[in-house]
Design a protein around this motif. Structure first.
Motif, short mmCIF file in Angstrom:
data_model
loop_
_atom_site.label_atom_id
_atom_site.label_comp_id
_atom_site.label_asym_id
_atom_site.label_seq_id
_atom_site.Cartn_x
_atom_site.Cartn_y
_atom_site.Cartn_z
N MET A 96 -25.48 -24.14 16.21
CA MET A 96 -24.11 -24.29 16.81
C MET A 96 -22.87 -23.68 16.34
O MET A 96 -22.81 -22.68 15.93
N ILE A 97 -22.33 -23.17 17.46
CA ILE A 97 -21.53 -22.63 17.48
C ILE A 97 -19.67 -24.29 17.62
O ILE A 97 -20.17 -24.37 18.68
N GLY A 98 -19.24 -23.78 17.16
CA GLY A 98 -18.07 -25.03 17.39
C GLY A 98 -16.69 -23.82 17.91
O GLY A 98 -16.20 -22.89 17.35
N VAL A 99 -15.96 -24.59 18.96
CA VAL A 99 -14.88 -22.65 20.51
C VAL A 99 -14.46 -24.02 19.93
O VAL A 99 -14.03 -25.56 20.57
N LEU A 100 -12.45 -24.10 18.64
CA LEU A 100 -11.37 -24.68 19.25
C LEU A 100 -10.41 -23.73 20.56
O LEU A 100 -10.22 -23.01 19.97
N VAL A 101 -10.34 -24.48 21.70
CA VAL A 101 -8.78 -23.82 22.28
C VAL A 101 -7.69 -24.75 22.08
O VAL A 101 -7.74 -25.56 22.30
N GLY A 102 -6.59 -24.15 22.64
CA GLY A 102 -5.94 -24.97 22.97
C GLY A 102 -5.22 -25.66 23.23
O GLY A 102 -4.41 -26.99 24.11
N ASP A 103 -5.78 -25.72 25.06
CA ASP A 103 -5.46 -26.18 26.09
C ASP A 103 -7.04 -26.41 26.79
O ASP A 103 -6.89 -25.68 28.13
N ILE A 104 -7.61 -27.00 27.11
CA ILE A 104 -8.78 -26.79 28.09
C ILE A 104 -8.91 -26.69 29.53
O ILE A 104 -9.58 -26.38 30.49
N SER A 105 -7.61 -27.47 29.40
CA SER A 105 -7.21 -27.38 31.55
C SER A 105 -6.75 -26.12 31.30
O SER A 105 -6.93 -25.71 33.10
N SER A 106 -6.30 -25.28 30.79
CA SER A 106 -5.64 -23.60 31.01
C SER A 106 -6.78 -23.27 31.88
O SER A 106 -8.40 -23.14 31.40
N PRO A 107 -6.50 -22.59 32.49
CA PRO A 107 -7.48 -21.64 33.60
C PRO A 107 -7.96 -20.17 32.87
O PRO A 107 -8.79 -20.21 32.80
N PHE A 108 -7.00 -19.65 31.71
CA PHE A 108 -7.92 -18.68 30.73
C PHE A 108 -8.93 -19.02 30.15
O PHE A 108 -9.83 -18.68 29.53
N PHE A 109 -8.53 -20.27 29.67
CA PHE A 109 -9.71 -21.14 28.27
C PHE A 109 -10.59 -21.60 29.23
O PHE A 109 -12.03 -21.19 28.65
#
Length: 103
Positions: free
Chosen positions: A1-14
């Motif tokens: 399993m790979i964990g991914v942390l993003v700052g704002d999941i609603s961002s089009p970039f992310f």
């Protein structure tokens, strides 16, 4: 399993980023778990510790923290797991922005 942390999941970039990462992770027979830090460095560190406790194979991070205290909590988490542990292990590379690239 790979964990991914993003700052704002609603961002089009992310959203686009996660689509590409999920495809690459799946091609290598891994699953992906995503967490939204909401740009909060404290939440980011807490989530990283939770990922570490689950012993996931790797972490992709778009860091939002800074400073000495943040670094002191962050660095030990990434020193525990050596890169390239054997066949099938994804290769990682640090980017200039402090995130990671899964190949």
């Amino acid at each position: 399993m790979i964990g991914v942390l993003v700052g704002d999941i609603s961002s089009p970039f992310f959203g686009r980023f996660l689509k590409v990462v999920e495809k690459r992770v799946w091609e290598r027979d891994y699953l992906m778990i995503v967490a939204d830090t909401d740009g909060d460095p404290a939440r980011e560190l807490d989530l990283l510790e939770q990922f570490d406790s689950q012993r996931i194979a790797g972490i992709l991070l778009s860091p939002h923290g800074g400073g000495v205290e943040y670094g002191q909590r962050l660095v030990p988490l990434f020193r525990q797991a050596p890169l390239g542990r054997g066949s099938g292990s994804p290769e990682t590379q640090s980017s200039a922005g402090g995130g990671a690239l899964l190949r």
